[in-house]
Structure formats: structure tokens, C-alpha cells
Write a protein that holds these residues in place. Structure first.
Motif, mmCIF file in Angstrom:
data_model
loop_
_atom_site.group_PDB
_atom_site.id
_atom_site.type_symbol
_atom_site.label_atom_id
_atom_site.label_comp_id
_atom_site.label_asym_id
_atom_site.label_seq_id
_atom_site.Cartn_x
_atom_site.Cartn_y
_atom_site.Cartn_z
ATOM 1 N N TRP A 19 0.870 -1.177 0.000
ATOM 2 C CA TRP A 19 0.000 0.000 0.000
ATOM 3 C C TRP A 19 0.908 1.229 0.000
ATOM 4 O O TRP A 19 1.923 1.259 0.704
ATOM 5 N N HIS A 24 3.250 1.126 5.540
ATOM 6 C CA HIS A 24 3.040 -0.135 4.836
ATOM 7 C C HIS A 24 4.265 -0.508 3.994
ATOM 8 O O HIS A 24 4.625 -1.681 3.890
ATOM 9 N N SER A 116 1.061 -9.023 -1.664
ATOM 10 C CA SER A 116 0.350 -7.754 -1.737
ATOM 11 C C SER A 116 -0.166 -7.355 -0.364
ATOM 12 O O SER A 116 -0.636 -8.191 0.407
ATOM 13 N N ASP A 117 -0.070 -6.071 -0.075
ATOM 14 C CA ASP A 117 -0.713 -5.545 1.127
ATOM 15 C C ASP A 117 -2.194 -5.921 1.101
ATOM 16 O O ASP A 117 -2.855 -5.830 0.068
ATOM 17 N N THR A 118 -2.704 -6.356 2.220
ATOM 18 C CA THR A 118 -4.090 -6.806 2.300
ATOM 19 C C THR A 118 -5.073 -5.759 1.790
ATOM 20 O O THR A 118 -6.104 -6.094 1.195
ATOM 21 N N PHE A 119 -4.746 -4.476 1.995
ATOM 22 C CA PHE A 119 -5.669 -3.419 1.599
ATOM 23 C C PHE A 119 -5.634 -3.125 0.099
ATOM 24 O O PHE A 119 -6.479 -2.378 -0.394
ATOM 25 N N LEU A 121 -6.835 -4.388 -2.603
ATOM 26 C CA LEU A 121 -7.818 -5.442 -2.822
ATOM 27 C C LEU A 121 -7.743 -6.042 -4.217
ATOM 28 O O LEU A 121 -7.988 -7.242 -4.395
ATOM 29 N N VAL A 124 -5.594 -9.514 -5.712
ATOM 30 C CA VAL A 124 -6.080 -10.895 -5.780
ATOM 31 C C VAL A 124 -6.734 -11.159 -7.137
ATOM 32 O O VAL A 124 -6.530 -12.216 -7.751
ATOM 33 N N SER A 136 -1.296 -12.485 1.033
ATOM 34 C CA SER A 136 -1.779 -11.238 1.628
ATOM 35 C C SER A 136 -0.868 -10.839 2.785
ATOM 36 O O SER A 136 -0.621 -11.621 3.702
ATOM 37 N N TRP A 138 -0.296 -8.507 5.910
ATOM 38 C CA TRP A 138 -1.053 -7.729 6.898
ATOM 39 C C TRP A 138 -0.081 -6.952 7.772
ATOM 40 O O TRP A 138 0.790 -7.531 8.415
ATOM 41 N N LEU A 145 -6.959 -7.879 12.765
ATOM 42 C CA LEU A 145 -7.324 -8.862 11.735
ATOM 43 C C LEU A 145 -8.473 -9.743 12.222
ATOM 44 O O LEU A 145 -9.420 -10.028 11.472
#
Length: 351
Positions: A19, A24, A116-119, A121, A124, A136, A138, A145
Motif C-alpha cells: 500500500w 506499509h 500484496s498488502d491486504t488493503f 484489494l 487478488v 496477503s 497484513w 485482523l
């Protein structure tokens, strides 16, 4: 983009997509460095915007980490707090296509996995379309979480969504796995019914990101001065807004913390520091004005720095104990190495 020396097929190629924010990008880069320490045959393509490459491009890094850039299609880091919702929207709508085009240029060897940073989106979806596994990443606490994963439990107990009110804020959430009993007011604001727009206007003045107001800064400086305690005014240290990176740094260093959360996960992190781990004290703002007062800060700093009190001695002992646990986790053959090795085993099987 850094030139990538052609590699033989069979080499694991990690594409890291953080991110676009300091809190991040830093942990993602540190994670990639840790991966290379455990497996120096990896290559990593680290994706940032052109602006962020200007910020971090000269930082030292292993030669097997290469930068690749996306165009500056999001608000600048220097002004994003002026319209934080617009910043988030731009990430979700403007960067997916350039990222996919970037993947087209990575062919020697082709990407093995996207971290990838979870945020982020859309990562994916990109990975699914291209048959590239996505891991992902985090960057916040496991407690946060767990809140996301079990948000259905909050709804079932009537705690999401809710509007902030004095009658509700002291209700206790004691049914989320991995989360100690927590008052509703200590959860991230998304669970209080606030919008992002309200949050930013409430906490962030124009031209900065997650900053205190001028009035709060005056009260803070005045309170610390009037405490009579010698201090060095720096950007970070024992006084923290409780972002998770700073929280981890404080714990690892064995430093007790004065907590002053402003936003998002910082409130729950502050609660854990003060009430669960008991390695800090909390700065409270006036309920009506939402402003911290210098007299309160003065008394709290004096109490916090009183090395003769049993309360402070015990807090410092716990901070040292927690530091030892953290140092053991990242020591050779500690839990961090074990978990990273397990992750590497999973992704290298893909090659």
C-alpha cells in the motif's frame, strides 16, 4: 524500473505490492529483506509509485531487490490528507491496470508469487486472472485482523454498525477470538459508525497526515515543559500515536510508552499497551473539546517518569520482559525464522 538481469527459469520471483504509505512500505521492504536472508536465490520486484521511488530509491537494499514503478495516478503523499477518501478511491480505481501492464514486462523469470498488502484489494483479482498465487501481507495487529474476520459476531451482538454514544461506548466486546475484553470505544472508528470523511476532518489538519492540531501541540509542549522533566523533542519515542510499527519498535526496545492514539487501529493498540501488556500510560483528551490539556499532560509525564514509584518500576520490568520475548522471536531459529521458512517452502514449491 531497475534493470533485472535475466535469470534462469526455476528461480523464485516475488513481486511485492505494498500500500503506498510509509507505514506499509517499510514493513513490506523489511519482510522482503528477511526473505532474502533466508533464501538468497530469490529475486524481488518491489512495486511503488514514481513519487515513492523518489522517496526511497536511494535507500540501501540487497541487490536482488529491484524497484519497478507505477505512474503517479494517486494524490501525492505530501497532500493526501486533504482528501483521504479520494486517495483511497484513487488506489482502488487507478493502479490496477498499470500494475497488470507492469506484470507483462516481468518475464525473465516470470513472477512466481505476488505478495500484496491486504488493503490492495485488486491484487487478488489480478493474480487470479494470471494464475499467479497471491499472498496477503497484513501490517496491523492480529487483534485487528481478528476483528475483520469475525465482524459477523459484532453484528450479531448489536455492536456493528453503531453510532457513537456515551451509553454504548463502555459496552464490552468479549467474544472475538484472540481479542481480550475490549470496550466498544477502543475499537477502530469504522465500528463506531464514523465515515472516513468525518475522521479526517476530526483528526487531520490540511497539509499533514495523522497529525495533531496546533492547539493540541501547544498543550502538549506546554504540559511536558511544565512537568519539570528533561526531554528531547523528537518525531517518535516514548510518546506515541500507537501505529503498529511504532508499537512494535517500542516493545522490541523495552521502552514504556505514553499513548496518544488518533486514528484507526491506534486506539486498540493503545488499549493493549496500557491495559493488556501494562507497559504504558494513556493520555486522555477532554470529552467535550477532544483536546488534551497541559495540566493533565504535566501530571501524567511526572507520574510516568517517577523512577522511584513501584508502579513505574513494574511497568519498566514488564517492558523489558516483553522485549525479551520479541527478541527471542526474531533470533536465529526463533518463531520468525520458522514461519518465514515455512512460507518460503510454500512459494518455492510453485516454481
Amino acid at each position: 524500473m531497475d534493470p533485472i538481469i535475466p535469470q534462469p527459469f526455476g528461480v523464485c520471483h516475488v513481486v511485492a505490492m505494498p500500500w503506498p504509505g510509509r507505514g506499509h512500505i517499510n514493513p513490506m521492504m523489511n519482510f522482503c529483506k528477511r526473505l532474502l536472508l533466508r533464501d538468497p536465490t530469490l529475486i524481488v520486484t518491489f512495486v511503488v509509485t514514481e513519487e515513492w521511488l523518489g522517496f526511497i530509491g536511494s535507500d540501501p537494499k540487497p541487490y536482488r531487490i529491484h524497484f519497478a514503478t507505477l505512474p503517479n495516478l494517486i494524490p501525492s503523499e505530501l497532500v493526501r490528507a486533504n482528501n483521504f477518501t479520494g486517495f483511497i478511491h484513487a488506489i482502488y480505481t487507478n493502479l490496477e491496470e498499470p500494475f497488470e501492464h507492469l506484470l507483462d514486462s516481468l518475464s525473465s523469470p516470470p513472477p512466481t508469487v505476488i505478495i500484496s498488502d491486504t488493503f490492495v484489494l485488486w491484487a487478488v483479482s489480478v493474480g487470479t486472472r494470471r494464475n499467479i498465487p497471491v499472498a496477503s501481507f497484513w501490517t496491523e495487529s492480529a487483534a485487528i485482523l481478528s476483528l475483520f474476520v469475525h465482524s459477523d459476531l459484532l453484528a450479531a451482538h448489536g455492536h456493528f454498525p453503531t453510532e457513537p454514544s456515551e451509553t454504548k461506548e463502555d459496552e464490552v466486546v468479549d467474544y472475538i477470538p484472540g481479542l481480550s475484553p475490549t470496550r466498544l470505544r477502543d475499537l477502530p472508528e469504522i465500528y463506531h459508525g464514523f465515515s472516513h470523511q468525518v475522521l479526517i476532518s476530526r483528526f487531520t489538519p490540511p497539509g499533514s497526515f495523522l497529525s495533531v492540531s496546533e492547539a493540541e501541540m501547544e498543550e502538549t509542549v506546554g504540559g511536558v515543559r511544565e512537568s519539570g522533566i528533561s526531554f528531547l523533542w523528537v518525531a517518535r519515542g516514548f510518546w506515541t500515536h500507537c501505529g503498529f510499527n511504532s508499537t512494535l519498535e517500542g516493545i522490541y526496545s523495552g521502552v514504556p510508552m505514553l499513548t496518544f492514539p488518533l486514528f484507526w487501529d491506534q486506539f486498540l493498540n493503545a488499549k493493549m499497551i496500557v491495559e493488556d501488556w501494562r507497559v504504558g500510560m494513556g493520555i486522555k483528551s477532554d470529552k467535550k473539546t477532544e483536546l488534551v490539556r497541559r495540566d493533565d499532560i504535566k501530571e501524567l509525564v511526572k507520574r510516568f517518569m517517577d523512577g522511584e514509584s513501584e508502579e513505574v518500576r513494574e511497568m519498566r520490568r514488564r517492558a523489558c520482559d516483553l522485549s525479551e520475548i520479541c527478541r527471542g522471536a526474531v533470533a536465529e531459529r526463533g518463531s520468525s525464522d520458522v514461519n518465514i521458512d515455512a512460507f518460503l517452502k510454500d512459494i518455492t514449491k510453485i516454481v
